[in-house]
Design an enzyme around this catalytic site. Structure first.
Site, PDB file in Angstrom:
ATOM      1  N   GLU A   1      -2.518 -27.418  16.061  1.00  0.00           N
ATOM      2  CA  GLU A   1      -3.129 -28.636  15.192  1.00  0.00           C
ATOM      3  C   GLU A   1      -4.096 -27.916  14.357  1.00  0.00           C
ATOM      4  OE1 GLU A   1      -4.316 -27.974  18.071  1.00  0.00           O
ATOM      5  OE2 GLU A   1      -6.509 -28.073  17.416  1.00  0.00           O
TER       6      GLU A   1
ATOM      7  N   LYS B   1     -13.413 -20.152  14.006  1.00  0.00           N
ATOM      8  CA  LYS B   1     -12.378 -20.375  14.598  1.00  0.00           C
ATOM      9  C   LYS B   1     -11.298 -19.370  14.963  1.00  0.00           C
ATOM     10  CE  LYS B   1     -11.987 -25.191  14.132  1.00  0.00           C
ATOM     11  NZ  LYS B   1     -12.235 -25.886  15.705  1.00  0.00           N
TER      12      LYS B   1
ATOM     13  N   SER C   1     -20.668 -22.401  10.637  1.00  0.00           N
ATOM     14  CA  SER C   1     -19.543 -22.334  11.268  1.00  0.00           C
ATOM     15  C   SER C   1     -18.201 -22.069  10.243  1.00  0.00           C
ATOM     16  CB  SER C   1     -19.234 -23.473  11.933  1.00  0.00           C
ATOM     17  OG  SER C   1     -19.286 -24.547  11.225  1.00  0.00           O
TER      18      SER C   1
END
Lengths: 276, 402
Positions: free
Chosen positions: B117, B95, B384
């Site tokens: 969010e 991210k 990830s």
């Protein structure tokens, strides 16, 4: 002439302004919605906006969000709302009915041919056949809706556009030339039910729109009482009252709550008299 | 193949075929235009590219290694499995690749306030970290249910100086956090930039988030050439909104020899309807500004989803994935909660790497297909994120108290 157009013409001829009211269909249930809206029309509303509930109402403040949730507890669908619209149109032939909601419910609940994902002839036919005179689709900017605008106009259904304080001049001109019925000027940057910060700025913007077009301009978001309604209507062609009424509905004790019905009716009458 | 050579999405209208677009309220249109103009203006400028590269190298810790999971490979006794170690990035997931880029865009636009969010909390932490580094105010919207199941990340965000706003409308998860972030943005659009964390939302977000994350695929190409002298046979990534998958897939879209597989959250199983797999079992609609596959009922209402992993618990998916599904370039499968939990333990015990529960879905698919492949074939799984944040949740699911 569309019935929205003739409504504004008639009001103009008696030097009056339009009172547009918003309530959510099916809040708290469809029968009560019919009663509430009938009361509202009898008390002086000129145009009826019926909110189509959506699971994810992104532009709504807490009061209207809760109304959407209350309505969806009963699984209120667009099909139900069309039968409500049909009943209301039968009772109030000259009062325009406008459905207001989010794009997904319009493209995914009446569509028999599931592969279209758009507003097609079947949907237009159903809308028209059930007394719907206009649509406000909150999340459908003009860039995404040229074809839809044309399709709806074949059925004499107005696609009512929103203009906001962040809309720049070039967008505004595009929107004005791609709209019908009336323009909905969003009085503030924010969600339904919030507070308005500058009247002067608002007045300037509305006048700017009126200078470049003949289409009526109605102000919505942030109108709560007689004072704000009276101020706004001095420079616009009408006002929308939503959260204030929806809040009263949210406080209804039970379905047969005549005290709340009377309160709504008095409130609508007072607002109407203050925008004459 | 001709189609692949032509691949040039999104088009000028922000569409991937019929998918994507900008379905937002009028108030946000000018902010989207400003973001698009800023991004298009900056993205190829040397100075901007250098700024991002500097941050990726020195703040995030890139490049991330391509790790050979030898013991797991031996155990499955099929294709060789490699892991692209995004879990080793600063803040523990892919991210941050997006947030370091978007915060620079925010600064160039003169925005002083950042909102985001978050579902699993990884995007919230990655946003809070870049906001702290640049001295910007930061508000993170997170569903009440997710706050409960991802509490370590909530505290991390607070330590990083962010305000965590609990969202208790609707299903109290990621989609509702996104609704609330949109409401905040519409109310504070002049001074606020909304850092969307996935390849979802209105154009230009899906493109920007894809571009910033595609560093993962770009590195993998180079590492594959060095390590194998060729590209992998299959690349597997989990898909919620789909940012880590898009990041690793995108540079390979035109390389037809590479099979690309996205794995959605199968929850209790696709047949049960209790899942978060719109590409496997959804229909086309419009939500959060995009036309895409959604989980919805036949009245166009968005359904609540179910997954053990908060980060995949989302009823929509990035529009480019919808296009890639329909075009057939990417295969989309699913893994159940149970399969994901199994793989979570497998990798932790066999390789000493604890994956995020989101990532465990991709691992579960590798586990399914590797044994039937040849020993000289290569699978790369995008690892990830790391799983520290999930420990309490896994313990709870398995009936343990810590």
């Amino acid at each position: 002439m569309s019935i929205i157009k003739s409504t504004f013409k008639n009001l103009e001829s008696v030097n009056s302004k339009a009172l547009v009211t918003y309530t959510v269909a099916g809040d708290p249930n469809l029968d009560t919605s019919e009663k509430i809206i009938s009361e509202i029309v009898t008390s002086g509303a000129d145009i009826i906006e019926i909110g189509v509930p959506f699971s994810d109402p992104m532009s709504e403040g807490p009061i209207i969000q809760m109304a959407h949730e209350r309505s969806l507890v009963n699984n209120t669908s667009l099909v139900d709302i069309l039968s409500l619209s049909k009943k209301l149109k039968k009772k109030f032939k000259t009062t325009p009915i406008v459905l207001m909601g989010y794009f997904n419910t319009f493209i995914n609940s009446l569509n028999s041919t599931k592969s279209i994902h758009d507003i097609n002839d079947d949907i237009c036919y159903e809308l028209k056949n059930n007394g719907v005179d206009g649509l406000i689709i909150v999340d459908l900017p003009y860039e995404e809706s040229e074809a839809i605008f044309n399709k709806l106009s074949n059925y004499e259904i107005d696609l009512i556009r929103l203009i906001s304080p962040t809309t720049n001049d070039s967008r505004m001109n595009e929107i004005i030339s791609n709209s019908s019925g009336f323009l909905y000027y969003v009085s503030l940057k924010g969600i339904t039910g919030a507070d308005i910060d500058s009247y002067d700025e608002l007045k300037k913007r509305v006048q700017q729109i009126k200078n470049s077009s003949n289409i009526p301009v109605v102000i919505g978001f942030g109108i709560k009482d007689q004072e704000t309604a009276s101020n706004m209507s001095s420079f616009a062609d009408g006002v929308v009252i939503g959260s204030a009424i929806v809040d009263m509905i949210g406080r209804m004790k039970k379905e047969e709550d005549n005290a709340t019905l009377n309160k709504i009716s008095k409130f609508v009458g007072d607002i109407k008299s203050s925008i004459q | 193949m001709k189609d692949k050579e032509k691949y040039n999405f999104p088009d000028a209208d922000g569409r991937y075929g019929d998918f994507g677009g900008k379905y937002v309220s009028e108030t946000l249109m000018s902010a989207l235009e400003q973001l698009e103009t800023t991004y298009e203006d900056l993205k190829d400028k040397e100075e901007f590219k250098n700024e991002i590269t500097y941050d990726l190298n020195n703040f995030v810790g890139r490049p991330s290694p391509l790790y050979f999971a030898k013991r797991w490979t031996d155990k499955l006794s099929g294709a060789k499995i490699y892991l692209k170690r995004e879990d080793l990035n600063h803040t523990g997931a892919h991210k941050i690749n997006n947030t370091v880029g978007q915060v620079l865009l925010a600064k160039h636009m003169g925005k002083k306030r950042i909102i985001a969010e978050t579902g699993a909390g990884q995007h919230g932490v990655a946003t809070a970290a870049v906001a702290a580094r640049h001295g910007l105010e930061c508000i993170i919207f997170m569903g009440e249910e997710d706050i409960e199941r991802q509490s370590p990340n909530v505290y991390r965000m607070k330590l990083l100086g962010a305000e965590v706003c609990s969202v208790n409308s609707g299903t109290k998860t990621l989609k509702d956090a996104m609704n609330e972030a949109m409401r905040d943005w519409v109310s504070n659009v002049d001074d606020t930039h909304y850092i969307i964390g996935s390849v979802a939302g209105p154009h230009p977000y899906p493109k920007i988030v894809r571009d910033f994350n595609s560093i993962v695929g770009i590195e993998l190409k180079e590492q594959s050439r060095e390590l194998f002298g060729r590209f992998p046979d299959k690349i597997i990534a989990c898909v919620g909104g789909g940012s880590n998958a898009m990041g690793i897939f995108y540079p390979f879209l035109k390389d037809n020899s590479v099979d690309l597989i996205g794995v959605e959250a199968g929850g209790s199983g696709i047949d049960t309807g209790k899942h978060a797999a719109p590409l496997n079992d959804g229909s086309i609609g419009v939500l959060h500004g995009m036309k895409t596959y959604l989980m919805q009922d036949n009245s166009g209402q968005i359904l609540s989803t179910q997954s053990v992993s908060a980060g995949l618990d989302y009823p929509g998916v990035g529009p480019e994935h919808s296009y890639l599904k329909d075009s057939g370039r990417v295969e989309y499968d699913s893994a159940t909660d149970e399969e994901a939990l199994d793989s979570f333990h497998d990798l932790t015990k066999t390789e000493g790497i604890m994956p995020a529960l989101e990532t465990a879905h991709a691992l579960a698919h590798a586990k399914k297909i590797a044994p039937d492949m040849k020993k000289d074939e290569i699978i790369v799984v995008n690892l990830s994120g790391r799983g520290d944040k999930d420990m309490a949740n896994v313990a709870k699911v398995e009936g343990l108290t810590l």
